[in-house]
Enzyme design. Sequence first.
Site, PDB file in Angstrom:
ATOM      1  N   ASP A 100       0.831  -1.215   0.000  1.00  0.00           N
ATOM      2  CA  ASP A 100       0.000   0.000   0.000  1.00  0.00           C
ATOM      3  C   ASP A 100       0.860   1.258   0.000  1.00  0.00           C
ATOM      4  O   ASP A 100       2.055   1.221   0.330  1.00  0.00           O
ATOM      5  CB  ASP A 100      -0.973   0.010   1.190  1.00  0.00           C
ATOM      6  CG  ASP A 100      -0.266   0.039   2.532  1.00  0.00           C
ATOM      7  OD1 ASP A 100       0.798  -0.601   2.675  1.00  0.00           O
ATOM      8  OD2 ASP A 100      -0.758   0.740   3.454  1.00  0.00           O
ATOM      9  N   GLU A 164       0.200  -1.197   5.705  1.00  0.00           N
ATOM     10  CA  GLU A 164       1.272  -0.647   6.563  1.00  0.00           C
ATOM     11  C   GLU A 164       1.052   0.826   6.840  1.00  0.00           C
ATOM     12  O   GLU A 164       1.305   1.310   7.934  1.00  0.00           O
ATOM     13  CB  GLU A 164       2.631  -0.857   5.870  1.00  0.00           C
ATOM     14  CG  GLU A 164       3.844  -0.503   6.744  1.00  0.00           C
ATOM     15  CD  GLU A 164       4.267   0.969   6.672  1.00  0.00           C
ATOM     16  OE1 GLU A 164       5.097   1.385   7.489  1.00  0.00           O
ATOM     17  OE2 GLU A 164       3.743   1.701   5.828  1.00  0.00           O
TER      18      GLU A 164
HETATM   19  C1  LIG Z   1      23.266  11.258  11.826  1.00  0.00           C
HETATM   20  C2  LIG Z   1      22.492  10.432  10.935  1.00  0.00           C
HETATM   21  C3  LIG Z   1      21.540  11.159  10.045  1.00  0.00           C
HETATM   22  C4  LIG Z   1      20.647  10.187   9.373  1.00  0.00           C
HETATM   23  C5  LIG Z   1      19.346  10.732   9.045  1.00  0.00           C
HETATM   24  C6  LIG Z   1      18.258   9.716   9.063  1.00  0.00           C
HETATM   25  C7  LIG Z   1      17.232  10.080   8.086  1.00  0.00           C
HETATM   26  C8  LIG Z   1      16.099   9.147   8.077  1.00  0.00           C
HETATM   27  C9  LIG Z   1      15.863   8.752   6.714  1.00  0.00           C
HETATM   28  C10 LIG Z   1      14.941   7.946   6.323  1.00  0.00           C
HETATM   29  C11 LIG Z   1      13.891   7.346   7.132  1.00  0.00           C
HETATM   30  C12 LIG Z   1      12.735   7.100   6.233  1.00  0.00           C
HETATM   31  C13 LIG Z   1      11.963   5.938   6.642  1.00  0.00           C
HETATM   32  C14 LIG Z   1      10.970   5.589   5.567  1.00  0.00           C
HETATM   33  C15 LIG Z   1       9.991   4.593   6.061  1.00  0.00           C
HETATM   34  C16 LIG Z   1       8.607   5.118   5.963  1.00  0.00           C
HETATM   35  C17 LIG Z   1       7.636   4.237   6.684  1.00  0.00           C
HETATM   36  C18 LIG Z   1       6.301   4.927   6.895  1.00  0.00           C
HETATM   37  O1  LIG Z   1       5.933   5.803   6.176  1.00  0.00           O
HETATM   38  N1  LIG Z   1       5.574   4.509   7.917  1.00  0.00           N
HETATM   39  C19 LIG Z   1       4.346   5.139   8.331  1.00  0.00           C
HETATM   40  C20 LIG Z   1       3.523   4.121   9.103  1.00  0.00           C
HETATM   41  C21 LIG Z   1       2.240   4.654   9.626  1.00  0.00           C
HETATM   42  C22 LIG Z   1       1.557   3.652  10.502  1.00  0.00           C
HETATM   43  C23 LIG Z   1       0.288   4.185  11.101  1.00  0.00           C
HETATM   44  N2  LIG Z   1       0.492   4.822  12.344  1.00  0.00           N
HETATM   45  C24 LIG Z   1       4.672   6.315   9.240  1.00  0.00           C
HETATM   46  O2  LIG Z   1       5.619   6.261   9.998  1.00  0.00           O
HETATM   47  O3  LIG Z   1       3.939   7.305   9.170  1.00  0.00           O
HETATM   48 ZN   LIG Z   2       6.715   2.403   4.035  1.00  0.00          ZN
HETATM   49 ZN   LIG Z   3       5.058   5.467   4.245  1.00  0.00          ZN
END
Ligand SMILES: CCCCCCCC/C=C\CCCCCCCC(=O)N[C@@H](CCCCN)C(=O)O
Ligand SMILES: [Zn+2]
Ligand SMILES: [Zn+2]
Length: 454
Positions: A100, A164
């Site tokens: 999704d 998800e």
């Molecule tokens: C010093 C280190 C610097 C590093 C920086 C880190 C940057 C982080 C980068 C990427 C993280 C992205 C993660 C992507 C996953 C997305 C998953 C997602 O969208 N999940 C949703 C689930 C919702 C569930 C219902 N509550 C969300 O979290 O909103």
């Molecule tokens: Zn995701």
């Molecule tokens: Zn997402």
Amino acid sequence: LRDAEHRRASRIPSQFSQEESVTMKESLKGAIQIPTVSFNPGEFNTTALAEFGEYMHRVFPTVFRTSFIRHEVVGEYSHLFTVQGSDPSLQPYMLLAHIDVVPAPDQGWEVPPFSGLERDGFIYGRGTLDNKNSVMAILQALELLLIRNYIPRRSFFIALGHDEEVSGAHGAQKISALLQARGVQVAFVVDEGSFIMDGFIPSLKKPFAMVSVSEKGSLDLMMEVNSTPGHSSAPPKETSIGILAAAVSRLEQTPMPNMFGSGLLKITLQQLAKEFSFPVNVIFNNLWLFWPIVSRLMERDNISNALVRTTTAVTMFNAGIKVNVIPPVARATVNFRIHPAQTVQEVIKLAKDIVVDDRVQYHVLEAVEPLPVSPFDDRALGYQLIRQTIESVFPEISIVVPGTCIAQTDSRHYTNLTTGIYRFNPIYLTPQDFSGIHGINERISVQAYEMQNR
Ligand SMILES: CCCCCCCC/C=C\CCCCCCCC(=O)N[C@@H](CCCCN)C(=O)O
Ligand SMILES: [Zn+2]
Ligand SMILES: [Zn+2]
């Protein structure tokens, strides 16, 4: 197969044939064109989800007809594949991804978000990074391996959730319960949630791979103010909208405490230290002395700020029924992402202490505690396998570090099956790419997608 034969048979060549390259990118484009949008918990595009199931059969025929792969549909639209390895003494592992996507209105996109169009070496569309790239790359790699007569030694599961983006309650949670009922325990799980970070730290020119070994919690807190409706020609001093707007503004103006000192971030920076030149390497190696300045610097940028504290995002605000009616009720929803050193209850208390207005009522819509830290020491099988694989597929990457995922993933539903939960997508990600996730112009380079299929 004997070991040597097995290694030969299981290897995907470092170059794909022209035909394979075209097939793999066209298959991803086709997947993007199916609008498998999750709108709200229990509210999905079921037609698209059903179509996606049929699409997988069409583009990965070998996966579906292989005798040692069992395919099951769970919760109507999620998919579980059990790939039986030749050595039953090895504990299986598990690969996760989700079908999704979040909604994507057309505005602001260079190409329509469900067109899957290719421009200048990039495939555009909702889901190209989050997370149809993983769905398709996992199955595509398996398809190519099977065509090359691959039989794995270690069994593994592939679990593709269909909700998800709204909780995982109908997909991942059901798959996890099904496997638990079968007595399955897995060695480790690999999900989305981190990348090869490129350009996230201004003084670090070299990209580094971050494998998330933990995940922030979350709290959706609905705030509500009620007031007596009436004629707008004789208004009260404050309306429900005014009271709520002030409360929300106080929350935005008062960040949650900086938790730099507690948690993984210090380890991440210490392990990264050798990648920096003087004086940053000395600073990161001596955080006991320099942490106040480092933690302040991290607050300046939205992404690194998310690593040092529980974040506060006001994402919904609803009020008013007519221009000349005093609004009877105003509601706002605040999405907190909870730092692993805090709990849901602590964050609720902190929020109330910031708002200090007893006309505001609070309703917890959804709350998830931060996830435990998975092992990442030398004996941690999952972490070390991922690290070695990154080093072999991306030899130019000189460092792999543990980190915390700032978003939520389906992997949180699998804590009953393993303590080894790792989040990593083998893709280079720049801050600009990051803004496309849940944003506009989400895209993946054709070259990066090809690498993900290795
Ligand atoms: C010093 C280190 C610097 C590093 C920086 C880190 C940057 C982080 C980068 C990427 C993280 C992205 C993660 C992507 C996953 C997305 C998953 C997602 O969208 N999940 C949703 C689930 C919702 C569930 C219902 N509550 C969300 O979290 O909103
Ligand atoms: Zn995701
Ligand atoms: Zn997402």
